[in-house]
Design a protein around this motif. Structure first.
Motif, PDB file in Angstrom:
ATOM      1  N   GLY A 102      21.884  22.934 -55.669  1.00 31.39           N
ATOM      2  CA  GLY A 102      21.589  21.520 -55.588  1.00 31.39           C
ATOM      3  C   GLY A 102      20.652  20.999 -56.650  1.00 31.39           C
ATOM      4  N   ALA A 103      20.135  21.872 -57.502  1.00 30.00           N
ATOM      5  CA  ALA A 103      19.188  21.435 -58.537  1.00 30.00           C
ATOM      6  C   ALA A 103      19.506  22.007 -59.911  1.00 30.00           C
ATOM      7  CB  ALA A 103      17.755  21.811 -58.143  1.00 30.00           C
ATOM      8  N   GLY A 104      20.122  23.195 -59.967  1.00 31.11           N
ATOM      9  CA  GLY A 104      20.469  23.810 -61.244  1.00 31.11           C
ATOM     10  C   GLY A 104      19.388  24.733 -61.762  1.00 31.11           C
ATOM     11  N   LEU A 105      19.404  24.987 -63.054  1.00 29.24           N
ATOM     12  CA  LEU A 105      18.386  25.850 -63.652  1.00 29.24           C
ATOM     13  C   LEU A 105      17.009  25.243 -63.436  1.00 29.24           C
ATOM     14  CD1 LEU A 105      19.983  26.864 -67.079  1.00 29.24           C
ATOM     15  CD2 LEU A 105      19.598  28.345 -65.095  1.00 29.24           C
ATOM     16  N   THR A 106      16.070  26.063 -63.027  1.00 31.39           N
ATOM     17  CA  THR A 106      14.738  25.563 -62.739  1.00 31.39           C
ATOM     18  C   THR A 106      13.693  26.421 -63.443  1.00 31.39           C
ATOM     19  OG1 THR A 106      13.198  24.968 -60.957  1.00 31.39           O
ATOM     20  CG2 THR A 106      14.560  26.925 -60.619  1.00 31.39           C
ATOM     21  N   LEU A 107      12.573  25.805 -63.771  1.00 26.02           N
ATOM     22  CA  LEU A 107      11.495  26.543 -64.425  1.00 26.02           C
ATOM     23  C   LEU A 107      10.836  27.533 -63.474  1.00 26.02           C
ATOM     24  CD1 LEU A 107       9.824  23.693 -66.514  1.00 26.02           C
ATOM     25  CD2 LEU A 107      11.195  25.596 -67.370  1.00 26.02           C
ATOM     26  N   ALA A 108      10.901  27.259 -62.185  1.00 23.16           N
ATOM     27  CA  ALA A 108      10.304  28.167 -61.208  1.00 23.16           C
ATOM     28  C   ALA A 108      10.921  27.907 -59.851  1.00 23.16           C
ATOM     29  CB  ALA A 108       8.795  27.981 -61.153  1.00 23.16           C
ATOM     30  N   CYS A 109      10.999  28.939 -59.037  1.00 25.75           N
ATOM     31  CA  CYS A 109      11.495  28.830 -57.664  1.00 25.75           C
ATOM     32  C   CYS A 109      10.653  29.758 -56.805  1.00 25.75           C
ATOM     33  CB  CYS A 109      12.974  29.200 -57.591  1.00 25.75           C
ATOM     34  SG  CYS A 109      13.658  29.143 -55.919  1.00 25.75           S
ATOM     35  N   GLY A 110       9.841  29.183 -55.930  1.00 22.35           N
ATOM     36  CA  GLY A 110       8.938  29.987 -55.112  1.00 22.35           C
ATOM     37  C   GLY A 110       9.660  30.877 -54.127  1.00 22.35           C
ATOM     38  N   THR A 111      10.637  30.317 -53.393  1.00 21.62           N
ATOM     39  CA  THR A 111      11.375  31.161 -52.452  1.00 21.62           C
ATOM     40  C   THR A 111      12.205  32.190 -53.199  1.00 21.62           C
ATOM     41  OG1 THR A 111      13.193  29.541 -52.323  1.00 21.62           O
ATOM     42  CG2 THR A 111      11.457  29.382 -50.646  1.00 21.62           C
ATOM     43  N   ASN A 120       8.409  23.545 -61.721  1.00 17.69           N
ATOM     44  CA  ASN A 120       9.334  23.137 -60.663  1.00 17.69           C
ATOM     45  C   ASN A 120       8.752  21.858 -60.068  1.00 17.69           C
ATOM     46  OD1 ASN A 120      10.288  24.670 -57.458  1.00 17.69           O
ATOM     47  ND2 ASN A 120      11.290  23.070 -58.623  1.00 17.69           N
ATOM     48  N   ASP A 121       9.385  20.703 -60.360  1.00 18.58           N
ATOM     49  CA  ASP A 121       8.694  19.432 -60.120  1.00 18.58           C
ATOM     50  C   ASP A 121       9.243  18.649 -58.933  1.00 18.58           C
ATOM     51  OD1 ASP A 121      11.052  18.811 -61.458  1.00 18.58           O
ATOM     52  OD2 ASP A 121      10.144  17.257 -62.707  1.00 18.58           O
ATOM     53  N   PHE A 122       8.344  17.815 -58.364  1.00 17.84           N
ATOM     54  CA  PHE A 122       8.620  17.124 -57.118  1.00 17.84           C
ATOM     55  C   PHE A 122       8.116  15.686 -57.161  1.00 17.84           C
ATOM     56  CE2 PHE A 122       7.109  21.476 -56.493  1.00 17.84           C
ATOM     57  CZ  PHE A 122       8.307  22.089 -56.152  1.00 17.84           C
ATOM     58  N   VAL A 123       8.861  14.821 -56.506  1.00 15.82           N
ATOM     59  CA  VAL A 123       8.346  13.506 -56.125  1.00 15.82           C
ATOM     60  C   VAL A 123       7.932  13.634 -54.666  1.00 15.82           C
ATOM     61  CG1 VAL A 123       8.934  11.102 -55.662  1.00 15.82           C
ATOM     62  CG2 VAL A 123       9.711  12.186 -57.773  1.00 15.82           C
ATOM     63  N   VAL A 124       6.664  13.371 -54.387  1.00 17.43           N
ATOM     64  CA  VAL A 124       6.107  13.534 -53.043  1.00 17.43           C
ATOM     65  C   VAL A 124       5.827  12.163 -52.450  1.00 17.43           C
ATOM     66  CG1 VAL A 124       4.289  14.582 -51.650  1.00 17.43           C
ATOM     67  CG2 VAL A 124       5.055  15.719 -53.754  1.00 17.43           C
ATOM     68  N   LEU A 125       6.433  11.886 -51.294  1.00 18.37           N
ATOM     69  CA  LEU A 125       6.229  10.633 -50.573  1.00 18.37           C
ATOM     70  C   LEU A 125       5.495  10.914 -49.275  1.00 18.37           C
ATOM     71  CD1 LEU A 125       9.797   9.034 -50.881  1.00 18.37           C
ATOM     72  CD2 LEU A 125       7.856   8.729 -52.425  1.00 18.37           C
ATOM     73  N   ASP A 126       4.343  10.285 -49.070  1.00 21.69           N
ATOM     74  CA  ASP A 126       3.606  10.399 -47.817  1.00 21.69           C
ATOM     75  C   ASP A 126       4.106   9.291 -46.899  1.00 21.69           C
ATOM     76  OD1 ASP A 126       1.832  10.486 -45.702  1.00 21.69           O
ATOM     77  OD2 ASP A 126       0.053  10.755 -46.956  1.00 21.69           O
ATOM     78  N   VAL A 127       4.923   9.659 -45.917  1.00 14.51           N
ATOM     79  CA  VAL A 127       5.539   8.660 -45.033  1.00 14.51           C
ATOM     80  C   VAL A 127       5.032   8.805 -43.595  1.00 14.51           C
ATOM     81  CG1 VAL A 127       7.583   8.459 -46.497  1.00 14.51           C
ATOM     82  CG2 VAL A 127       7.572  10.135 -44.643  1.00 14.51           C
ATOM     83  N   ARG A 128       3.813   9.329 -43.451  1.00 13.68           N
ATOM     84  CA  ARG A 128       3.264   9.491 -42.101  1.00 13.68           C
ATOM     85  C   ARG A 128       3.007   8.145 -41.431  1.00 13.68           C
ATOM     86  NH1 ARG A 128      -1.542  13.574 -43.474  1.00 13.68           N
ATOM     87  NH2 ARG A 128      -1.410  12.370 -45.417  1.00 13.68           N
ATOM     88  N   GLU A 129       2.594   7.148 -42.202  1.00 15.06           N
ATOM     89  CA  GLU A 129       2.299   5.842 -41.619  1.00 15.06           C
ATOM     90  C   GLU A 129       3.517   4.925 -41.608  1.00 15.06           C
ATOM     91  OE1 GLU A 129      -0.467   5.160 -40.066  1.00 15.06           O
ATOM     92  OE2 GLU A 129      -1.145   7.189 -40.512  1.00 15.06           O
ATOM     93  N   THR A 130       4.393   5.077 -42.585  1.00 11.51           N
ATOM     94  CA  THR A 130       5.589   4.235 -42.683  1.00 11.51           C
ATOM     95  C   THR A 130       6.802   5.139 -42.870  1.00 11.51           C
ATOM     96  OG1 THR A 130       4.251   2.513 -43.763  1.00 11.51           O
ATOM     97  CG2 THR A 130       6.648   2.264 -43.841  1.00 11.51           C
ATOM     98  N   PRO A 131       7.398   5.617 -41.788  1.00  9.48           N
ATOM     99  CA  PRO A 131       8.521   6.556 -41.901  1.00  9.48           C
ATOM    100  C   PRO A 131       9.694   5.951 -42.663  1.00  9.48           C
ATOM    101  CG  PRO A 131       7.656   6.517 -39.666  1.00  9.48           C
ATOM    102  CD  PRO A 131       7.007   5.386 -40.388  1.00  9.48           C
ATOM    103  N   LEU A 132      10.354   6.801 -43.452  1.00  7.32           N
ATOM    104  CA  LEU A 132      11.548   6.425 -44.204  1.00  7.32           C
ATOM    105  C   LEU A 132      12.650   7.442 -43.932  1.00  7.32           C
ATOM    106  CD1 LEU A 132      10.078   5.646 -47.753  1.00  7.32           C
ATOM    107  CD2 LEU A 132      10.588   4.004 -45.949  1.00  7.32           C
ATOM    108  N   ALA A 133      13.862   6.946 -43.768  1.00  5.32           N
ATOM    109  CA  ALA A 133      15.030   7.831 -43.680  1.00  5.32           C
ATOM    110  C   ALA A 133      15.820   7.648 -44.960  1.00  5.32           C
ATOM    111  CB  ALA A 133      15.869   7.486 -42.459  1.00  5.32           C
TER     112      ALA A 133
END
Length: 290
Positions: free
Chosen positions: A217-226, A16-29
């Motif tokens: 919103g994502a479809g079939l997934t290899l894993a879903c924690g919740t 179950n894959d993710f793009v992770v953005l660290d926006v603590r210093e430069t917030p993005l909406a």
């Protein structure tokens, strides 16, 4: 304001894959269109969910924003929580991290051997907490069938919210269900005003569940924690499983425990770092407001 450099990390929990953005210093909406562009597996980076690590809004270590590949906002994501917990543990050197999420606070613990345990909190079991569009006094089994009248393929799902709504159908053979066809229909069923994650669960033993998930919103997934947490809770409520189970998903195993002592659900599983880089500025064209 968007700059040419927007760094990302690509991570997954059991695929179950993710793009992770660290926006603590430069917030993005991020807009829905921008999220979809980043999540696109052909033209973007590709992911099931886009995750933002943001400055805490309360007493947590950070706030975790969650967006599905279709751009919709999500309240919770167990696999992503493990990934963000791992990043912040590596950053701080601590063994425990408290994250704020749209559905409330969660706590991550280092479980050793590259695994992270997340206290997912209490399951929400009342019809209006899940939520459902109709009142059901007992959400262990609700009136919902798929298939011919009198001979349904699936029926009587348990419904649970683990920060997002889940409907779990217990079946004899999880692999025999055409979830790619049935999932979209059930995700958008009128009973689920916020749509729902749809799971088929096969009880292999009192301490072992096989699970497949169609994620809203994502479809079939290899894993879903919740989804794994919700299936474990539904299994206990239907008296099919014990409170501590292994949930086997297409991407691997999660250990789930619904503890009687505090009524919280604990999820333990691995985290994988894939790669990192900078987003192509064209993925963010159209303007991101800081």
């Amino acid at each position: 304001m968007v700059t040419a450099r927007t760094h990302f990390r690509k991570m997954n929990g059991l695929g179950n894959d993710f793009v992770v953005l660290d926006v603590r210093e430069t917030p993005l909406a991020l807009s829905e269109a921008q999220t979809r562009a980043i999540a696109d597996r052909e033209k973007g980076v590709g992911c099931d969910q886009l995750i933002t690590i943001e400055r805490p809004r309360g007493d947590g270590d950070a706030y975790m924003g969650i967006r599905n590949a279709d751009g919709s906002v999500v309240g919770a994501c167990g696999n992503a929580t493990r990934c963000v917990g791992r990043l912040l543990m590596d950053e701080t050197g601590r063994k425990e991290i408290r994250l704020e999420t749209p559905s409330g606070p969660v706590v991550c613990f280092d479980a050793g051997d590259g695994r992270i345990t997340v206290d997912m909190g209490e399951p929400r079991l009342k019809w209006n907490e899940i939520p459902l569009s109709e009142e059901f006094a007992d959400t262990r089994s609700i009136e919902l069938e798929v298939g011919p009248l009198g001979n349904p393929v699936m029926h009587s799902p348990g419904v649970v919210s683990m920060g997002n709504p889940h409907a779990i159908f217990f079946v004899k053979d999880a692999d025999a269900i055409d979830l790619a066809r049935i999932g979209p229909m059930l995700e958008n069923h009128p009973l689920f005003p916020e749509r729902a994650n749809i799971s088929v669960a096969e009880v292999l033993a009192p301490d072992h569940i096989k699970l497949r998930v169609w994620e809203r919103g994502a479809g079939l997934t290899l894993a879903c924690g919740t989804g794994a947490c919700a299936a474990a809770v539904a299994g206990v409520r239907k008296r099919l499983t014990a409170r501590k189970v292994t949930v086997t998903l297409p991407g691997g195993d999660l250990e789930i425990e619904w503890r009687g002592a505090d009524n919280h659900v604990y999820m333990t599983g691995p985290v994988t770092f894939e790669f990192e880089g900078d987003l192509d500025p064209r993925l963010l064209s159209g303007g991101v407001v800081a």
